[in-house]
Design a protein around this motif. Structure first.
Motif, short mmCIF file in Angstrom:
data_model
loop_
_atom_site.label_atom_id
_atom_site.label_comp_id
_atom_site.label_asym_id
_atom_site.label_seq_id
_atom_site.Cartn_x
_atom_site.Cartn_y
_atom_site.Cartn_z
N ASP A 1 0.85 -1.20 0.00
CA ASP A 1 0.00 0.00 0.00
C ASP A 1 0.88 1.24 0.00
OD1 ASP A 1 -2.55 -0.87 -0.17
OD2 ASP A 1 -2.95 -0.88 1.99
N THR A 2 1.93 1.21 0.82
CA THR A 2 2.85 2.34 0.91
C THR A 2 3.79 2.35 -0.29
OG1 THR A 2 2.75 1.98 3.26
CG2 THR A 2 4.43 3.49 2.50
N GLY A 3 4.21 1.15 -0.68
CA GLY A 3 5.13 1.03 -1.80
C GLY A 3 4.55 1.58 -3.09
N ARG A 4 3.28 1.29 -3.32
CA ARG A 4 2.70 1.74 -4.59
C ARG A 4 2.54 3.26 -4.60
NH1 ARG A 4 -2.46 -1.33 -2.88
NH2 ARG A 4 -1.49 -3.03 -4.04
N LEU A 5 2.47 3.86 -3.41
CA LEU A 5 2.44 5.33 -3.33
C LEU A 5 3.78 5.88 -3.84
CD1 LEU A 5 0.27 7.18 -2.24
CD2 LEU A 5 1.33 7.04 0.01
N GLY A 6 4.85 5.22 -3.46
CA GLY A 6 6.18 5.64 -3.91
C GLY A 6 6.33 5.46 -5.40
N ILE A 7 5.86 4.33 -5.92
CA ILE A 7 5.99 4.08 -7.37
C ILE A 7 5.11 5.06 -8.15
CG2 ILE A 7 5.64 2.37 -9.21
CD1 ILE A 7 8.10 1.95 -7.28
N ALA A 8 3.94 5.39 -7.57
CA ALA A 8 3.09 6.40 -8.21
C ALA A 8 3.85 7.72 -8.28
CB ALA A 8 1.79 6.55 -7.43
N ALA A 9 4.52 8.07 -7.20
CA ALA A 9 5.30 9.32 -7.17
C ALA A 9 6.45 9.24 -8.17
CB ALA A 9 5.82 9.58 -5.77
N GLN A 10 7.02 8.06 -8.29
CA GLN A 10 8.10 7.87 -9.27
C GLN A 10 7.56 8.14 -10.69
OE1 GLN A 10 9.14 3.96 -10.42
NE2 GLN A 10 11.28 4.44 -10.83
N GLY A 11 6.36 7.60 -10.96
CA GLY A 11 5.74 7.83 -12.27
C GLY A 11 5.52 9.31 -12.53
N VAL A 12 5.07 10.02 -11.51
CA VAL A 12 4.85 11.47 -11.66
C VAL A 12 6.18 12.17 -11.96
CG1 VAL A 12 4.09 13.59 -10.51
CG2 VAL A 12 2.81 11.48 -10.16
N GLY A 13 7.22 11.75 -11.25
CA GLY A 13 8.54 12.37 -11.46
C GLY A 13 9.05 12.17 -12.87
N ILE A 14 8.93 10.94 -13.39
CA ILE A 14 9.39 10.66 -14.75
C ILE A 14 8.57 11.49 -15.74
CG2 ILE A 14 9.66 8.88 -16.54
CD1 ILE A 14 9.81 6.79 -14.22
N ALA A 15 7.24 11.50 -15.52
CA ALA A 15 6.35 12.24 -16.43
C ALA A 15 6.67 13.74 -16.39
CB ALA A 15 4.89 12.00 -16.05
N GLN A 16 6.91 14.26 -15.21
CA GLN A 16 7.22 15.69 -15.07
C GLN A 16 8.50 16.04 -15.85
OE1 GLN A 16 5.44 18.17 -13.51
NE2 GLN A 16 6.98 19.69 -14.12
N ALA A 17 9.50 15.18 -15.71
CA ALA A 17 10.76 15.41 -16.41
C ALA A 17 10.53 15.42 -17.92
CB ALA A 17 11.78 14.34 -16.02
N ALA A 18 9.76 14.45 -18.40
CA ALA A 18 9.49 14.35 -19.84
C ALA A 18 8.69 15.56 -20.32
CB ALA A 18 8.72 13.06 -20.14
N PHE A 19 7.74 15.95 -19.51
CA PHE A 19 6.90 17.11 -19.85
C PHE A 19 7.75 18.38 -19.97
CE2 PHE A 19 4.41 20.64 -17.85
CZ PHE A 19 3.61 20.93 -18.95
N GLU A 20 8.64 18.59 -19.02
CA GLU A 20 9.49 19.78 -19.05
C GLU A 20 10.41 19.78 -20.27
OE1 GLU A 20 11.49 20.35 -15.28
OE2 GLU A 20 9.59 20.38 -14.20
N GLU A 21 11.00 18.62 -20.56
CA GLU A 21 11.88 18.54 -21.72
C GLU A 21 11.10 18.80 -23.01
OE1 GLU A 21 15.17 18.13 -22.28
OE2 GLU A 21 15.46 18.30 -20.12
N ALA A 22 9.89 18.23 -23.09
CA ALA A 22 9.09 18.35 -24.32
C ALA A 22 8.65 19.80 -24.54
CB ALA A 22 7.87 17.43 -24.24
N THR A 23 8.26 20.48 -23.48
CA THR A 23 7.82 21.88 -23.67
C THR A 23 9.02 22.76 -24.05
OG1 THR A 23 7.92 22.12 -21.27
CG2 THR A 23 5.76 21.87 -22.21
N LYS A 24 10.16 22.48 -23.43
CA LYS A 24 11.37 23.26 -23.75
C LYS A 24 11.72 23.06 -25.25
CE LYS A 24 15.53 21.99 -22.30
NZ LYS A 24 16.50 21.49 -21.33
N TYR A 25 11.69 21.80 -25.65
CA TYR A 25 12.06 21.48 -27.02
C TYR A 25 11.05 22.09 -28.01
CZ TYR A 25 13.44 18.76 -31.10
OH TYR A 25 13.85 18.39 -32.35
N ALA A 26 9.78 22.01 -27.67
CA ALA A 26 8.73 22.50 -28.58
C ALA A 26 8.86 24.01 -28.80
CB ALA A 26 7.35 22.16 -28.03
N LYS A 27 9.41 24.71 -27.81
CA LYS A 27 9.59 26.16 -27.98
C LYS A 27 10.83 26.48 -28.82
CE LYS A 27 7.53 27.52 -23.57
NZ LYS A 27 7.92 27.97 -22.23
N GLN A 28 11.80 25.56 -28.80
CA GLN A 28 13.05 25.81 -29.51
C GLN A 28 13.02 25.34 -30.97
OE1 GLN A 28 15.80 23.64 -27.12
NE2 GLN A 28 16.07 25.29 -25.63
N ARG A 29 12.44 24.18 -31.17
CA ARG A 29 12.47 23.54 -32.49
C ARG A 29 11.55 24.26 -33.47
NH1 ARG A 29 14.80 20.04 -36.18
NH2 ARG A 29 13.20 18.77 -37.22
#
Lengths: 258, 379
Positions: free
Chosen positions: B240-268
Motif C-alpha cells: 500500500d505504501t510502496g505503490r504510493l512511492g511508485i506512483a510518485a516515481q511515475g509522476v517524477g518521470i512524467a514531469q521530467a518528460a513534460f518539461e523537456e518536451a515543452t522546452k524542445y517545442a519552444k526551440q524547435r
C-alpha cells in the motif's frame, strides 16, 4: 567567548508569470548569494561554538527561508514583516534590518551575501553597516579568529587583501567562499516541529511607517521591461582549419584576441 | 498544485530539487548507460535523510510525513528513475514493514542503519512462479533449533545487487497455503545468501536489480518479522505504501518528460515557427500537463489520507494505476514531440520513455490495480 553571529537573508523571486511578482514560497527561494554567508556562519558555529541567528525582511509567506536556514543549523530566525514595509527600496530595507540588528544587539558579526539574485543591487549589506556604524569588509572569502577580532581576506582586482577587523563588524561573503551545504530532511522536520521563527513588526522595532516602505524610500523603480537583446547567428563554412581561421579573425577584429 | 502543500512540504521540495539538479541530473544519462549505482551520491543522500524519510528521528530518520515522502520520490525520480526506485523501495517496502511490524529490539537493530542509508534494504517477494499471485511463493524458511533455514530463488529484486537487509517472503509452514507465508530478515554476507547477476533491463538501469538465491541460509529465529503466517498481511501493508512511492516515481518521470518536451517545442522550428505554435503539438502539451497534474493530485490525496490515519488503499491503488499509465503516455508524447531526436540517446526523453514502462508492471501491475480498485468499488 563564542561569537554571536547574525546572517541576513532574503527570499528572492524566481518566477514572475506574466510579469507579476507575488512573493510566496512557490515563487521565491532563499537567495543563492546568501548561502555562502550561511555556510560561513554554520562552520564558525560548528568549529568555534558560535551562536547563529538568521534575519530576513519580507511578507509572512517568505518565513520559509528562515526555516530553511534553521534546518541547516541556525538556532533562531527573525522575520521583519509589516504591511508598511511594502515598496521599501534598499535604503529603507537597510533601515529596517538595522533596527532589527540593534534590537538583537549585542552581537559580534553580521554577515550578508554580496547581492541578491533578483534586485541585484549589492546595496543592503554595505548600507546596513553604515547605518549601524559597523566596520565592513566586502567579498570576503576567508575568515580567521585573531585575538578579540578577526582576520579576513579577499581577492580584488587580482590582489589578495588581508584585513584585521575589530568586532562587532559586518562582512559580505563572496559567492565562492565554499560549497553551501545541502539541507538535511531531519533538519526540515525539526525546523517546523518547534516554532523558532519570530515575527517583528515596525512597532517592535520602534520605526514609523514614514521611515520605511515607499514613503521612506528615496528611490523608486518606475518601470521594468525586457531588454531588447538581439543575437545574430552567423554560420561559417569551409574546412575545419578554415573555420578556425575565420573565428580567430573575427575575435581579433572585435578586439577579443591580440 | 502546490496549494495543497504545507510550508514544510515546500521546503522539502525545494531542498531535494536543488540536490537532484546538482548531484543526480548531471550523472543520470551516464549511470543509465553504464548500469552503475552511484555510491558517492547515494552516501550523500543517506546523510541527508533520504533513506529514512518517515522513520522516527530517534531511530535516525527524518520523521517526515507521507506528503513529504512522495515529494522526495518524485523529485529524485525526475532526475533518475533508477535512484527514485531505490529510495522508494528502501523506504516503503523494506524499512516501513520493520517499523510497522518489528519488535522494539528489531527496530533498534535494523532501523538506524537503514534510515541513515548505511545499509540498503530490499523486498524479496517475487519468484519465477510467484508475482501477482503472491500465494504461489515456493521459498521456504524451516525452523531448525534456534534458526530458520532459508531456501529459495527470489527474482527481480530491486536494489538486489547492493542490498544489505532483505525481507524474505518464505513458507514457514509449507502445508498451510497462503497462511503459511512469513517474512524473515536475511542479511547479505550470511552463508548461503547469494546475489545473482544484475538484470539487463530496458529502463531504471541505475538500479542494481538482481536475483537473490538462498541455499540453506541460516538466520536466527529473532529475524522473523511479526508472527509466522503473517507474511501476506505484511506484504500487502507494505505494498500500500510502496505503490504510493511508485506512483510518485511515475509522476517524477512524467514531469521530467513534460518539461523537456515543452522546452524542445519552444526551440524547435518547422514551417518557420516553433513547433509549439502548431496546434497538434499544443494538444499534446495540454494533455501532458493535465495528466501530470491529475496524477500528482491523486498521489497527494493518497498521501494526505495516509497522514491522517485514514484508509488509503483504494486511493493509493488509483494513484499508482493512473500515475504509471500517465508516465508511459506522457513520455511517449515527449518522444513524439522530439521526433527523430526523441528516439536518440542524445536526448533524455528516450531514457524517460524506457524508465516509465516498468511503472505499469512492478509493485502490482496495472491489471492487478484495476482488480483491486474494482473489488473495492463493488464490495
Amino acid at each position: 567567548m563564542s561569537l554571536k553571529i547574525i546572517v541576513c537573508v532574503k527570499a528572492v523571486v524566481v518566477g514572475a508569470p506574466g510579469g507579476r511578482v507575488i512573493r510566496s514560497s512557490n515563487s521565491c527561494e532563499l537567495n543563492p548569494f546568501d548561502r555562502p554567508p550561511l555556510e560561513a556562519a554554520l562552520r564558525m558555529k560548528e568549529e568555534k561554538g558560535a551562536s547563529l541567528t538568521v534575519l530576513s525582511m519580507g511578507p509572512p509567506s517568505c518565513a520559509f527561508v528562515l526555516h530553511e536556514a534553521i534546518a541547516m543549523g541556525a538556532a533562531r530566525g527573525i522575520l521583519v514583516s509589516d504591511p508598511a514595509l511594502a515598496g521599501s527600496d534598499t535604503l529603507a530595507t537597510s533601515a529596517a534590518l538595522g533596527a532589527a540588528l540593534q534590537k538583537l544587539a549585542p552581537f559580534d558579526l553580521v554577515l550578508f551575501g554580496t547581492r541578491s539574485a533578483d534586485g541585484d543591487t549589492g546595496h543592503v549589506g554595505p548600507q546596513t553597516a553604515v547605518l549601524l556604524d559597523l566596520p565592513l569588509v566586502g567579498s570576503v572569502d576567508l575568515i580567521e579568529k585573531k585575538g578579540a577580532g578577526l582576520v579576513v581576506e579577499r581577492t580584488l582586482d587580482g590582489f589578495r587583501e588581508s584585513f584585521e577587523v575589530r568586532l562587532p563588524a559586518a562582512l559580505t561573503i563572496h559567492p565562492g567562499f565554499s560549497e553551501p551545504r545541502d539541507v538535511p530532511l531531519a533538519g526540515i522536520q525539526g525546523a517546523f516541529e518547534r516554532e523558532q521563527v519570530e515575527t517583528w513588526s515596525l512597532s517592535d522595532l520602534g520605526l514609523s511607517a514614514e521611515q520605511v516602505g515607499e514613503k521612506g524610500s528615496p528611490t523608486r523603480v518606475t518601470a521594468i521591461s525586457k531588454a531588447d537583446r538581439r543575437r545574430k547567428c552567423e554560420f561559417l563554412s569551409g574546412s575545419e582549419e578554415e573555420q578556425a581561421e575565420q573565428v580567430a579573425q573575427r575575435l581579433t577584429e572585435w578586439g577579443l584576441l591580440e | 498544485m502546490d496549494i495543497f502543500l504545507s510550508e514544510k512540504n515546500r521546503v522539502v521540495r525545494q531542498s531535494v530539487r536543488r540536490f537532484c539538479e546538482k548531484e543526480i541530473k548531471p550523472i543520470a544519462a551516464e549511470i543509465d548507460r553504464e548500469c552503475s549505482f552511484p555510491w558517492e551520491v547515494v552516501e550523500k543522500m543517506g546523510r541527508l535523510g533520504y533513506f529514512g524519510i518517515q522513520a522516527p528521528r530517534e531511530l535516525g530518520g527524518a520523521g517526515l510525513d507521507s506528503v513529504s515522502y512522495v515529494i522526495v520520490i518524485e523529485e529524485i525520480s525526475k532526475g533518475c528513475a533508477g535512484l527514485g526506485l531505490c529510495v522508494s523501495v528502501h523506504n516503503s517496502v523494506a524499512l516501513y514493514p520493520i517499523l510497522a511490524f518489528g519488535t522494539r529490539e528489531q527496530k533498534q537493530k535494523w532501523v538506524p542503519p537503514l534510515a541513515r542509508g548505511q545499509k540498503i534494504g530490499a523486498f524479496c517477494l517475487t519468484e519465477p512462479n510467484a508475482g501477482s499471485d503472491a500465494s504461489g511463493i515456493e521459498a521456504t524458511a524451516i525452523r531448525k533449533g534456534d534458526h530458520y533455514v532459508l531456501n529459495g530463488n527470489k527474482v527481480f529484486v530491486t536494489n538486489g545487487g547492493v542490498a544489505d537487509t532483505c525481507l524474505i517472503f518464505a513458507r514457514t509452514d509449507p502445508g498451510a497455503g497462503s497462511k503459511g507465508i512469513s517474512v524473515v530478515i536475511a542479511e547479505r554476507g550470511t552463508p548461503g545468501f547469494v546475489v545473482g547477476d544484475l538484470e539487463d533491463l530496458c529502463g531504471v538501469r541505475a538500479n542494481p536489480v538482481s536475483s537473490i538465491r538462498l541455499y540453506d541460509c541460516r538466520v536466527p529465529l529473532e529475524n522473523l518479522l511479526g508472527k509466522e503466517g503473517m507474511g501476506l498481511r505484511i506484504g500487502l501493508t507494505a505494498l500500500d505504501t510502496g505503490r504510493l512511492g511508485i506512483a510518485a516515481q511515475g509522476v517524477g518521470i512524467a514531469q521530467a518528460a513534460f518539461e523537456e518536451a515543452t522546452k524542445y517545442a519552444k526551440q524547435r522550428k518547422q514551417f518557420g515557427v516553433p513547433i509549439s505554435r502548431h496546434q497538434a503539438m499544443g494538444m499534446m502539451i495540454a494533455d501532458m500537463a493535465t495528466q501530470v497534474d491529475a496524477a500528482r493530485l491523486l498521489v497527494l490525496r493518497a498521501a494526505v489520507l495516509r497522514d491522517q490515519g485514514k484508509p488509503f488503499s483504494r486511493q493509493s491503488a488509483m494513484a499508482k494505476l493512473y500515475a504509471s499509465e500517465t508516465s508511459t503516455s506522457v513520455t511517449d508524447m515527449a518522444v513524439q514531440i522530439h521526433g527523430g531526436y526523441g528516439y536518440s540517446k542524445a536526448y533524455p526523453v528516450e531514457r524517460y520513455y524506457r524508465d516509465a514502462r516498468v511503472t505499469r508492471i512492478y509493485e502490482g501491475t496495472s491489471e492487478i490495480h484495476r482488480m483491486v480498485i474494482a473489488r473495492s468499488v463493488l464490495e
